[in-house]
Design a protein around this motif. Structure first.
Motif, PDB file in Angstrom:
ATOM      1  N   GLU A   1     -28.212 -11.055  -9.076  1.00  0.00           N
ATOM      2  CA  GLU A   1     -26.941 -11.512  -9.645  1.00  0.00           C
ATOM      3  C   GLU A   1     -26.650 -10.860 -10.996  1.00  0.00           C
ATOM      4  N   LEU A   2     -27.681 -10.473 -11.724  1.00  0.00           N
ATOM      5  CA  LEU A   2     -27.633  -9.823 -13.033  1.00  0.00           C
ATOM      6  C   LEU A   2     -27.104 -10.716 -14.149  1.00  0.00           C
ATOM      7  N   PHE A   3     -25.988 -11.401 -13.922  1.00  0.00           N
ATOM      8  CA  PHE A   3     -25.426 -12.301 -14.929  1.00  0.00           C
ATOM      9  C   PHE A   3     -25.014 -13.598 -14.247  1.00  0.00           C
ATOM     10  N   GLU A   4     -25.377 -14.712 -14.859  1.00  0.00           N
ATOM     11  CA  GLU A   4     -24.999 -16.024 -14.345  1.00  0.00           C
ATOM     12  C   GLU A   4     -23.901 -16.591 -15.223  1.00  0.00           C
ATOM     13  N   ARG A   5     -22.954 -17.259 -14.615  1.00  0.00           N
ATOM     14  CA  ARG A   5     -21.875 -17.893 -15.379  1.00  0.00           C
ATOM     15  C   ARG A   5     -22.390 -19.164 -16.039  1.00  0.00           C
ATOM     16  N   THR A   6     -21.978 -19.364 -17.277  1.00  0.00           N
ATOM     17  CA  THR A   6     -22.278 -20.590 -18.008  1.00  0.00           C
ATOM     18  C   THR A   6     -20.974 -21.083 -18.630  1.00  0.00           C
ATOM     19  N   ALA A   7     -21.027 -22.238 -19.230  1.00  0.00           N
ATOM     20  CA  ALA A   7     -19.840 -22.781 -19.895  1.00  0.00           C
ATOM     21  C   ALA A   7     -19.394 -21.900 -21.065  1.00  0.00           C
TER      22      ALA A   7
END
Length: 77
Positions: free
Chosen positions: A49-55
């Protein structure tokens, strides 16, 4: 990594630095859609995924953290 195009690596570098797709797009002078498209290709290429979404934006995965030094060096060269 040799076959991954430099534009996609530039997107990775901008995302890694900015931790936000819209800011990365602005930094690169492209649309957010173009950044998303490049990220999709990078995810397929590196099977992560390389980057995960966060708030607060994006968080690099463990694999992204491993790749970052080599990619940042390649983009700067």
């Amino acid at each position: 990594m040799a076959r991954t195009d430099l534009n996609a690596l530039s997107v990775f570098a901008a995302l890694f630095t900015e931790l936000h797709a819209t800011r990365a797009a602005s930094r690169l002078g492209v649309t957010q859609s173009a950044v998303s498209h490049a990220l999709r290709g990078l995810r397929e290429r590196f099977d992560d995924e390389l980057f995960e979404r966060t708030a607060k934006g994006l968080k690099p995965t463990h694999r992204a953290m491993q790749l970052a030094p080599r990619i940042l060096d390649a983009v700067q060269a």
